[in-house]
Scaffold this motif. Structure first.
Motif, PDB file in Angstrom:
ATOM      1  N   GLN A 161       0.846  -1.177   0.000  1.00 14.80           N
ATOM      2  CA  GLN A 161       0.000   0.000   0.000  1.00 14.80           C
ATOM      3  C   GLN A 161       0.885   1.230   0.000  1.00 14.80           C
ATOM      4  O   GLN A 161       1.756   1.382   0.843  1.00 14.80           O
ATOM      5  N   SER A 178       1.390   4.547   1.219  1.00 13.98           N
ATOM      6  CA  SER A 178       0.802   5.320   2.301  1.00 13.98           C
ATOM      7  C   SER A 178       0.811   6.814   1.977  1.00 13.98           C
ATOM      8  O   SER A 178       1.650   7.287   1.227  1.00 13.98           O
ATOM      9  N   ASP A 179      -0.157   7.531   2.576  1.00 12.92           N
ATOM     10  CA  ASP A 179      -0.198   8.984   2.396  1.00 12.92           C
ATOM     11  C   ASP A 179       1.080   9.610   2.911  1.00 12.92           C
ATOM     12  O   ASP A 179       1.534  10.633   2.420  1.00 12.92           O
ATOM     13  N   THR A 180       1.650   8.981   3.942  1.00 13.13           N
ATOM     14  CA  THR A 180       2.824   9.542   4.586  1.00 13.13           C
ATOM     15  C   THR A 180       4.084   9.339   3.747  1.00 13.13           C
ATOM     16  O   THR A 180       5.164   9.722   4.171  1.00 13.13           O
ATOM     17  N   ARG A 194       5.455   6.544   3.081  1.00 17.53           N
ATOM     18  CA  ARG A 194       6.068   5.233   3.304  1.00 17.53           C
ATOM     19  C   ARG A 194       5.164   4.134   2.776  1.00 17.53           C
ATOM     20  O   ARG A 194       3.988   4.334   2.545  1.00 17.53           O
ATOM     21  N   ASP A 195       5.735   2.961   2.556  1.00 20.47           N
ATOM     22  CA  ASP A 195       4.958   1.851   2.023  1.00 20.47           C
ATOM     23  C   ASP A 195       4.632   0.850   3.118  1.00 20.47           C
ATOM     24  O   ASP A 195       5.403   0.666   4.052  1.00 20.47           O
ATOM     25  N   VAL A 196       3.490   0.208   2.984  1.00 16.51           N
ATOM     26  CA  VAL A 196       3.159  -0.895   3.877  1.00 16.51           C
ATOM     27  C   VAL A 196       3.056  -2.159   3.041  1.00 16.51           C
ATOM     28  O   VAL A 196       2.286  -2.211   2.081  1.00 16.51           O
ATOM     29  N   ALA A 210      -5.788   1.124  -4.183  1.00 15.95           N
ATOM     30  CA  ALA A 210      -4.846   1.947  -3.437  1.00 15.95           C
ATOM     31  C   ALA A 210      -3.483   1.279  -3.328  1.00 15.95           C
ATOM     32  O   ALA A 210      -2.546   1.857  -2.815  1.00 15.95           O
ATOM     33  N   GLY A 242       6.691  -3.280   8.281  1.00 16.21           N
ATOM     34  CA  GLY A 242       6.072  -2.034   8.703  1.00 16.21           C
ATOM     35  C   GLY A 242       6.759  -1.404   9.897  1.00 16.21           C
ATOM     36  O   GLY A 242       6.139  -0.780  10.740  1.00 16.21           O
ATOM     37  N   ASP A 295      -2.758   0.792   7.329  1.00 17.42           N
ATOM     38  CA  ASP A 295      -1.949   1.993   7.234  1.00 17.42           C
ATOM     39  C   ASP A 295      -2.006   2.796   8.530  1.00 17.42           C
ATOM     40  O   ASP A 295      -0.984   3.217   9.071  1.00 17.42           O
ATOM     41  N   VAL A 313      -0.228   1.158  11.495  1.00 13.72           N
ATOM     42  CA  VAL A 313       1.223   1.193  11.415  1.00 13.72           C
ATOM     43  C   VAL A 313       1.779   2.607  11.609  1.00 13.72           C
ATOM     44  O   VAL A 313       2.764   2.795  12.314  1.00 13.72           O
TER      45      VAL A 313
END
Lengths: 224, 224
Positions: free
Chosen positions: A60, A62-64, A66-68, A93, A179, B142, B145
């Motif tokens: 995923q 991430s909005d931040t 970073r990836d999950v 997403a 994560g 997300d 985490v």
DNA sequence: CGGAGTCTGTGACCAAGTCACCAAGGATCA
DNA sequence: TGATCCTTGGTGACTTGGTCACAGACTCCG
């Protein structure tokens, strides 16, 4: 197409002849090199992919920033979660990256929809794949919330090791998979090293004491 | 059945007359009191439920004995994830608890399977519901985490508040919802109180400064 | 009134994530 | 052959969050 790919998927062997024919005619085999982006957020998925060779990692964005890491698709499995979005004409997403050279069967939306309508066996195949992935997601959430990092790392190392017991991944890569932060991986690996379970070199981890790792995982009752 | 329930589900209004008839004939309206277990792990789901009134909370029974909150089904939505297991004849790891008195339409497996086969509109309805839930799960992961607890709690409080700005839930309940410990909720709520955002009494939280909570949530760019 | 059970508060402690920074290994290129 | 740069890994200080133990406080009833 002699020795059809269909029989490499257990759920599909029971398909009647006419459906098999439609499936074979309405799909094609595609390939991608390692590291390719198989699908990406914001782009509608137009094909259901059934993996014949290689692995694809799904994560995923991430909005931040970073990836999950969500899950890994192996040969013989399907990227089935994308199909929901495919049929629903909705965006996804998550993104998929090939980790090795991959070969897959691409079933276009049209064929897929037609087969879901016509064949109960195909429906069951699709929904079974769904429920696998969904329960996987549930256990992932469970792990993230309740499981200690050292246990999760140990389990992941055992999972990722090649036949010589070597894991090819940087600390940072293991961090995104679980994560967590790179530093946490570094510290935990030092601890594993202290216990004689691993040897480290740049970009790889050698498992020298699988038993110890396995014991740790088992004692925590982890979902391997 | 005058004023059919079908039209309360936007995705179903486009169903052709014959399919509507089959759907109405092959399903029935059921009710359950607040606090009932709607479905449970280890028992195969035999009906797809479409909620007409009330809310159902879906949570994963963890191996460790604790529960993880997964998502909440509101009126007008469906417990669609169970259908995968329904059609795949697989077991489900989650359980559903009604939070209020609920009224729902139960579509038995047989009707469901038949409709998925016959109607493209019904298929789209099902797969759209799927993709919503799945992307919800992705954002949940997300959040777990990457998002700070105070932000997640603030968001959840705003979500759970009734029209008078009161949340009816114990600290322990909020804890399971967010996958954290009661103590963490207590501490965070004290902090919110110190900032004048909430007043507390046994079993409920009064939001006296929604703006502050909303600002916190917004500044973190949370998925409300 | 007097338990019993439930809900909340708190302090001590540990696990994990964040930040800042450094050092070693490898690649590139003048 | 160095000079330089990037990637990878190591470390300490600090913050956040989870766990444990225990103590009040409230509520429901008998």
């Amino acid at each position: 197409m002699p020795d059809t790919w269909i029989d490499t998927f257990p759920g599909l062997t029971r398909l009647p002849a006419d459906i098999r024919a439609e499936l074979e005619a309405g799909s094609q085999i595609v390939t991608a090199p390692a590291g390719a982006q198989i699908f990406a957020p914001g782009q509608t998925a137009d094909n259901l992919l059934l993996l014949l060779d290689g692995t694809v990692k799904v994560q995923q964005k991430s909005d931040t920033g970073r990836d999950v890491f969500l899950y890994r698709v192996h040969a013989g499995e399907s990227c089935v979660l994308t199909t929901a979005c495919m049929l629903a004409f909705e965006d996804y997403a998550a993104e998929g990256i090939s980790e090795t050279d991959v070969r897959a069967v691409a079933i276009p939306r049209k064929t897929f929809d037609s087969l879901v309508g016509k064949s109960p066996v195909f429906r069951e195949f699709v929904f079974t794949a769904y429920s696998r992935r969904i329960t996987d997601l549930f256990t992932l959430i469970d792990d993230i919330v309740f499981q200690r990092m050292d246990v999760r790392l140990a389990a992941r190392l055992l999972e990722l090791a090649d036949d010589r017991g070597v894991v090819h991944a940087t600390h940072a890569a293991l961090g995104t998979e679980l994560g967590t932060a790179r530093e946490v991986i570094s510290r935990t690996l030092s601890e594993f090293h202290r216990r004689g379970w691993v040897e480290q070199s740049r970009g790889e981890v050698h498992l020298t004491g699988k038993e110890g790792l396995a014991r740790l995982v088992k004692s925590a009752g982890a979902h391997v």
